[in-house]
Each structure stands twice: as structure tokens, then as C-alpha cells.
Design a protein around this motif. Structure first.
Motif, PDB file in Angstrom:
ATOM      1  N   SER A 529      -4.337   7.992  -6.259  1.00  0.00           N
ATOM      2  CA  SER A 529      -3.890   6.610  -6.058  1.00  0.00           C
ATOM      3  C   SER A 529      -2.371   6.513  -5.981  1.00  0.00           C
ATOM      4  CB  SER A 529      -4.414   5.695  -7.180  1.00  0.00           C
ATOM      5  OG  SER A 529      -5.810   5.645  -7.155  1.00  0.00           O
ATOM      6  N   LEU A 531       0.285   5.327  -4.190  1.00  0.00           N
ATOM      7  CA  LEU A 531       0.429   4.353  -3.111  1.00  0.00           C
ATOM      8  C   LEU A 531       1.626   4.656  -2.226  1.00  0.00           C
ATOM      9  CD1 LEU A 531      -0.380   1.113  -5.130  1.00  0.00           C
ATOM     10  CD2 LEU A 531      -1.925   2.555  -3.807  1.00  0.00           C
ATOM     11  N   SER A 535       2.321   4.802   3.086  1.00  0.00           N
ATOM     12  CA  SER A 535       3.251   4.425   4.149  1.00  0.00           C
ATOM     13  C   SER A 535       3.657   5.616   5.005  1.00  0.00           C
ATOM     14  CB  SER A 535       4.502   3.784   3.525  1.00  0.00           C
ATOM     15  OG  SER A 535       5.173   4.736   2.686  1.00  0.00           O
ATOM     16  N   ALA A 568      -6.117  -6.937  -4.875  1.00  0.00           N
ATOM     17  CA  ALA A 568      -4.766  -6.378  -4.731  1.00  0.00           C
ATOM     18  C   ALA A 568      -4.768  -5.209  -3.744  1.00  0.00           C
ATOM     19  CB  ALA A 568      -4.250  -5.921  -6.090  1.00  0.00           C
ATOM     20  N   LEU A 569      -5.791  -4.363  -3.819  1.00  0.00           N
ATOM     21  CA  LEU A 569      -5.877  -3.228  -2.901  1.00  0.00           C
ATOM     22  C   LEU A 569      -6.064  -3.701  -1.463  1.00  0.00           C
ATOM     23  CD1 LEU A 569      -8.110  -0.738  -4.959  1.00  0.00           C
ATOM     24  CD2 LEU A 569      -5.656  -0.577  -4.521  1.00  0.00           C
ATOM     25  N   GLN A 571      -5.143  -6.617  -0.176  1.00  0.00           N
ATOM     26  CA  GLN A 571      -3.904  -7.226   0.302  1.00  0.00           C
ATOM     27  C   GLN A 571      -2.862  -6.165   0.629  1.00  0.00           C
ATOM     28  OE1 GLN A 571      -2.661 -10.045  -2.643  1.00  0.00           O
ATOM     29  NE2 GLN A 571      -4.324 -11.511  -2.186  1.00  0.00           N
ATOM     30  N   LEU A 572      -2.779  -5.134  -0.213  1.00  0.00           N
ATOM     31  CA  LEU A 572      -1.828  -4.046   0.039  1.00  0.00           C
ATOM     32  C   LEU A 572      -2.160  -3.338   1.337  1.00  0.00           C
ATOM     33  CD1 LEU A 572       0.476  -2.141  -0.820  1.00  0.00           C
ATOM     34  CD2 LEU A 572      -1.220  -0.830  -2.110  1.00  0.00           C
ATOM     35  N   ALA A 573      -3.456  -3.038   1.533  1.00  0.00           N
ATOM     36  CA  ALA A 573      -3.870  -2.348   2.747  1.00  0.00           C
ATOM     37  C   ALA A 573      -3.550  -3.174   3.989  1.00  0.00           C
ATOM     38  CB  ALA A 573      -5.368  -2.045   2.682  1.00  0.00           C
ATOM     39  N   ARG A 575      -1.231  -5.437   4.308  1.00  0.00           N
ATOM     40  CA  ARG A 575       0.218  -5.457   4.516  1.00  0.00           C
ATOM     41  C   ARG A 575       0.690  -4.183   5.224  1.00  0.00           C
ATOM     42  NH1 ARG A 575       3.232  -8.808   1.066  1.00  0.00           N
ATOM     43  NH2 ARG A 575       2.152 -10.816   0.922  1.00  0.00           N
ATOM     44  N   LEU A 576      -0.020  -3.080   5.001  1.00  0.00           N
ATOM     45  CA  LEU A 576       0.334  -1.805   5.626  1.00  0.00           C
ATOM     46  C   LEU A 576      -0.368  -1.615   6.961  1.00  0.00           C
ATOM     47  CD1 LEU A 576       0.187   0.538   2.488  1.00  0.00           C
ATOM     48  CD2 LEU A 576       2.238  -0.318   3.650  1.00  0.00           C
TER      49      LEU A 576
END
Length: 626
Positions: A529, A531, A535, A568-569, A571-573, A575-576
Motif C-alpha cells: 500500500s 501510495l 503516480s 478514500a481509496l 477518491q484517490l484512484a 484523482r490519479l
């Protein structure tokens, strides 16, 4: 102890002095059964019926030679009585040779103690057997034991038999010393592997426990942890001292457990740093486990070896079972397997043999030996599980899942054989077959349903496929061969395989992404994990591990933490620029919550279990009709 030896005609003959005894010594007196040395077997020497010349000097020489011979001898009648014995026999038995006349030869040298020896002896006396010899343990007049070899053979031209007795005490003592050297380890002085297997085999024989024993056998198979490092750093001399000290402690453990020397207990060095503790007539696994723990405790104490203070640990495999139906080879195989478990479980411990665990190991071994041929025989098939758009409910793609239709064990899921394939390297060939078959099937669906949006196919890739093969070239060749567009292929790698990738793996993933192939991280959220890598990796899809989704099952008592983490995961994904697939979706409630959170696709039994290609085709038909 005794033994009978058939004469073979080779080697020295213990009765080779028989020609020294002339016929006149063996003739009975016609009146009182005694002897007339002056008479030969043809009557009075020199008489009308005697073809031989008279030679009193020669007769005296024969008698003197018989009496003075170093080999202990006696003449025995067909009835078994001693006619005459020489001085050497009397000396050997500790008596006057003159007192031996008239005694029973069988009693004199213990020939009647067992039926086999007695029958052979009688056959020689009756003339039905030419020779025989045996080993006997006699008692000397002064009380000490006497080992002798007894030989009997008929006297030529006579009905009597010559008995010869050889003292073999020194020879037996030498044999015992040689056997001790042969059966004991020169470093530790413990019994060695040969003696251990001899005792183990004897303990497993029925005759050893029919006399009131438990009929069970126990074994602790011990291996020192890290002993090679001692030899490499301190030298073999210190290593030998350590082995000797370990042997002393193991013997002390045996004594403290209530076993005296030879009392159904054996401590042996099998070689290297391997030792065995054999318990005959064991009382059960509890006894062996207590012994193993005692040994571990004893070995945990530091060793002082000529200025060197060493601490070692040991791993022990414990086996205890009924002797009936057990072989020495089977016992040792079980012990060796259990010792391996103890090592694999962390060392410095004892592990008890587990039949179920062993059965699993045997099954694994059987699968390993047949995996490569199974691929050639076409025993593998693919099933497909739909990947469904959570918003619209349409099937967007499928994941290809390999199954092994084993002729003996039935249909096996990937978790039964993929690990084996990765270990022996066959995963490269299997993975290439899965990739080609899945791409060909996806292209076939596309041809059969041209008016329907084509499905993408997702294929699992093991990290060893990246290292041990040219994955990029394989994918390019297969896509060209099958005609499938690169954007319709998704490759799944586990999080632990992708996170931290550098060098060749990262280059391969980047090349595949540049080709248009989608890269998905499988089981995301349970590995590293990290993160920060997201990127920098050419990843387009995150597949959330089913553990997160299973936390949504109890809708009445939902865990808000699970939903917070998943949200959260997602939303993060997003965003990427990544899409998110949720695995193990089993209820409509789970699907609704994942949809509300923003998860893109779902996979699980709510939509379909892994199924055959024709069932996916039917789904496409239903989608076209709607």
C-alpha cells in the motif's frame, strides 16, 4: 547364541587332523567293547587277512600325534559317546582328558540345546551327513564363558566320528570391536546411522512387542539450527566439540527421562548435525512431546567449548505411532517431513507429525510432478467471471480464471497449483497458454457479437513471468496472432509484485502500457500500500481486495471505518486517473453502497460465478436483445 555352518569345501578344515587317527584307535574290542590298539580293522596286524605291513612304531606315532595335537579333538561313537579325547580338549574345557571318555558328546559341547543343531549332529552320526560345524557358548569349569566352534566329520574307513573344538573367543572379541567401530560415530561415540536403523527395524518387528510391550514406537529427529555457520566461522574442530557436547546433553536427557542404557531408548548421530532419539515401547505422543521439549530446553543453555561460548537451537520432528504396519523407511520419511515443518515454522521448536498436513504435502508433490505433462495433455481450462459496471449494470469485461481438471483430484482452483507452478517455473508456459486462450476467446466473442460493445479480458500475470520470459514480446505476438486489440486486454499483477518494482519489471509494465494494454493492481489494500508508487507506475485499474467489501455485508450494523477507507481509496484512484473494481460483491446491498461511494465496476457472485465461455456468450446475447 549358536550357529550352524554348512561345509563348502573352501578354507581351512577344522578336522584336517583326522588322518592322524588310524583305524586301530577306533576299533572296538570284540569282547568288552574297549580298544585293542594292536588290532586293525582287518583283524590282527600281520595276520592272514591283513593286506598291510605291521608297523607298531607308526601306530605309536599316530597315537602320540592325536594326544599332542593343538586342536582339541575327540572320537565319538555312532551312539554319541566319547571314545577318546586328546589333551587339548581337556585343557580347553578345564578338565582331565581321561575323564571325558564315556561322556555324551552332545552334553560336552552343548549340541542338544536347539533342534536344528541336534538334528544336524545326529545326521552326521548316522552317516546321512558328511560334515557340519556350529558355534557354541560353553561354560568353563572355572565359571567363565567360552566361545568355541564345533566341527564333526566321519573318520575315513570307520563308523566313528571325529569331533574338533576350536577356541574362537579372541576372534569373537575382535569381531565385537570391529562391529562397535562400524556401528558408532567416531566423533560423538554415539550409535551411528547403521546401528540406529538396525534398532529401529528391530523395534518395528512384531516379535519385539508381543511380550507385553506397548507395540508403539516414538522418534525425535533433531537438526541443529545454523550449525554450518559454526563450522565456517570457527572451524571444524570447534564444530566437532559442539557435536560431542550436544551428544552428551541428549544422553543426559534420556537418562533424566527414566531410560537406562539399552532400556528401550537409543540416542544416535545420523550424520552431520542430525541426531535421533528412538523410544521403543512408547506410551503415546505426550511422552514424545515431553521428551522433545526437554531436549530443546537442554540445548538452549550455552555451551562452553575451550574458551568458546556458543548458543545454538534445534528443530525437532516428532513421530509416534503403532509399530504394526510401519516400516523403518516410512517412519524416517515422516520424521524428515516433520523436521522440515519445524524448520519452515520458524526453527527452534518441535513439531508433531500431522497426517492431514502430510496428505496435503503428498498431494502437492503429486501435483508438482504432473503439472507440466498436464499442460501438454490439455487438462487445463478457462472459466470467466464478469466485471460489471456498477452504475449501468452492464458487463464490461471478464476475468479469465484457470482450472485444472485433474484425472485424480477433480477440478482444482488456481490456489491449488499456481504456487507450485511459480516454484518450478512452469508458470511461464502455463501463463502463456492462459494468455493466448483468453485473447482468442475474447476475439471470438467479438466476432460472434459484432453489434455489441466488445468485452475486455483480464488475465492474471505472475511476477516470475516478467522475470523469466519476455512478457512484452509474448503479449505482442499473441495479440497479433489472435487479432485482439491491445485496449481489450488487461493484465493483473498483485500489489506486492508491482509495488517497489524497478528495473526489468517496471520497464516491461511501461512497454505494455505504451502498447495500449491496461495494467491492474490486484488485491489492492492488503500488501505494501505504498501510495507514492501509484503516480509512477503505468497502472490504470485498482482492484480492491475482497476483505474491504466483505465488511459491507452486515448492512444493519455497518462498519463506518470500512466505508471510509474504501471511499478514500476510490477518491484517490479517481484523482490519479484510475478506475476501481471491487471484488467479492455478493449482495445487492454491497453493490448499492459501492455504487454510492463511486466504485466503477464490481465482480462477485452477485453477478455470476466463474463460468464457461458459452454462458458469457449468452449474457452478450441478452445484452444485445435489451
Amino acid at each position: 547364541m549358536s550357529g550352524i555352518h554348512e561345509e563348502s569345501g573352501s578354507g581351512p578344515d577344522p578336522v584336517s587332523l583326522a588322518p592322524l587317527v588310524p583305524s586301530f584307535v577306533t576299533e572296538r574290542h570284540p569282547e568288552h567293547g574297549g580298544f585293542r590298539p594292536e588290532y586293525g580293522e582287518y583283524g590282527a596286524p600281520g595276520g592272514p587277512d591283513d593286506p598291510r605291513p605291521r608297523d607298531d612304531a607308526g601306530a605309536r606315532d599316530y597315537r602320540a600325534a592325536f594326544r599332542a595335537a593343538q586342536l582339541a579333538m575327540a572320537l565319538v561313537t555312532p551312539g554319541g559317546a566319547v571314545l577318546a579325547a586328546n589333551t587339548a580338549l581337556g585343557t580347553l574345557l578345564g578338565t582331565d582328558s581321561g575323564q571325558l571318555a564315556g561322556t555324551e558328546a552332545a552334553e560336552l559341547v552343548d549340541l542338544a540345546s536347539d533342534a536344528r543343531t541336534w538334528n544336524a549332529y545326529r545326521e552326521v552320526l548316522d552317516g546321512r551327513r558328511t560334515k557340519f560345524r556350529c558355534t557354541r557358548r560353553l561354560k568353563h569349569r572355572d565359571g567363565h564363558a567360552l566361545w568355541v566352534e564345533v566341527a564333526l566329520a566321519p573318520v575315513p574307513d570307520s563308523e566313528n566320528v571325529l569331533l574338533s573344538v576350536s577356541d574362537i573367543g579372541d576372534w569373537r572379541e575382535l569381531q565385537a570391536r570391529l562391529r562397535h567401530l562400524q556401528m558408532h560415530d567416531p566423533v560423538t561415540r554415539l550409535p551411528n546411522r547403521a546401528l540406529f536403523f538396525e534398532r529401529l527395524s528391530a523395534a518395528l518387528e512384531t516379535s519385539t512387542y508381543e511380550r507385553g510391550g506397548t507395540g508403539r514406537v516414538g522418534l525425535c529427529y533433531l537438526d541443529l539450527d545454523g550449525f554450518k555457520a559454526v563450522n565456517d566461522t570457527l572451524g571444524h574442530r570447534v564444530g566437532d566439540r559442539l557435536l560431542t557436547a550436544v551428544a552428551t546433553r541428549l544422553t543426559r536427557c534420556a537418562d533424566q527421562s527414566g531410560y537406562g542404557p539399552g532400556g528401550g531408548f537409543l540416542v544416535a548421530r545420523l550424520g552431520g548435525d542430525e541426531f535421533a532419539l528412538l523410544v521403543e515401547d512408547s506410551t503415546g505422543t505426550e511422552q514424545l512431546c515431553e521428551l522433545a521439549q526437554t531436549v530443546l530446553t537442554a540445548l538452549q543453555q550455552p555451551f562452553d567449548l575451550a574458551g568458546q561460548r556458543l548458543s545454538v537451537s534445534a528443530s525437532i520432528g516428532v513421530v509416534e505411532r503403532s509399530a504394526a504396519g510401519t516400516t523403518a523407511t516410512g517412519m524416517m520419511q515422516a520424521a524428515d517431513t516433520t523436521l522440515y515443518w519445524a524448520k519452515a515454522d520458524g526453527k527452534g521448536r518441535w513439531t508433531l507429525f500431522d497426517p492431514e498436513r502430510n496428505a496435503h504435502r503428498m498431494t502437492r508433490q503429486a501435483l508438482s510432478s504432473t503439472l507440466r505433462p498436464a499442460l501438454e495433455r490439455g487438462e487445463f481450462v478457462l472459466e470467466y467471471q464478469p466485471l460489471v459496471d456498477l452504475e449501468g449494470g452492464l458487463v464490461r469485461g471478464v476475468e479469465a480464471l484457470v482450472r485444472w481438471r485433474h484425472p485424480q483430484f477433480g477440478t482444482l482452483a488456481p490456489n491449488r497449483f499456481i504456487g507450485i507452478a511459480e516454484e518450478d517455473g512452469s508458470i511461464v508456459h502455463l501463463g502463456r497458454w492462459v494468455l493466448r486462450t483468453a485473447c482468442r476467446q475474447a476475439r471470438q466473442w467479438q466476432k460472434d457479437h459484432p453489434r455489441t460493445e466488445p468485452l475486455f479480458v483480464s488475465v492474471n500475470v505472475a511476477v516470475r513471468q516478467v522475470w523469466d520470459s519476455d512478457l512484452v514480446a509474448d503479449v505482442a505476438d499473441i495479440l497479433e496472432e489472435t487479432g485482439l486489440a491491445p485496449e481489450l486486454l488487461q493484465l493483473e499483477l498483485t500489489e506486492s509484485a508491482v509495488m517497489g518494482s524497478a528495473g526489468r519489471p517496471l520497464q516491461a509494465l511501461q512497454a505494455l502500457s505504451d502498447m495500449g494494454v491496461h495494467i491492474a493492481i490486484d488485491d489492492f489494500g492488503t500488501g505494501y500500500s505504498n501510495l507514492a508508487y501509484l503516480s509512477r507506475l503505468p497502472v490504470s485499474v485498482l482492484k480492491l481486495d475482497g476483505a474491504f467489501v466483505r465488511g459491507f455485508q452486515d448492512e444493519a450494523h455497518a462498519n463506518p471505518a470500512d466505508e471510509t477507507i474504501v471511499e478514500a481509496l476510490v477518491q484517490l484512484a479517481h484523482r490519479l486517473g484510475l478506475t476501481v473494481t471491487a471484488e467479492c460483491v455478493e449482495t445487492a446491498g454491497q453493490a448499492a453502497r459501492l455504487r454510492r461511494i463511486g466504485c466503477d465496476t464490481g465482480q462477485g457472485w452477485l453477478y455470476s460465478r466463474p463460468t464457461a465461455p458459452d454462458r458469457i456468450a449468452a449474457m452478450l446475447c441478452e445484452r444485445t436483445a435489451s
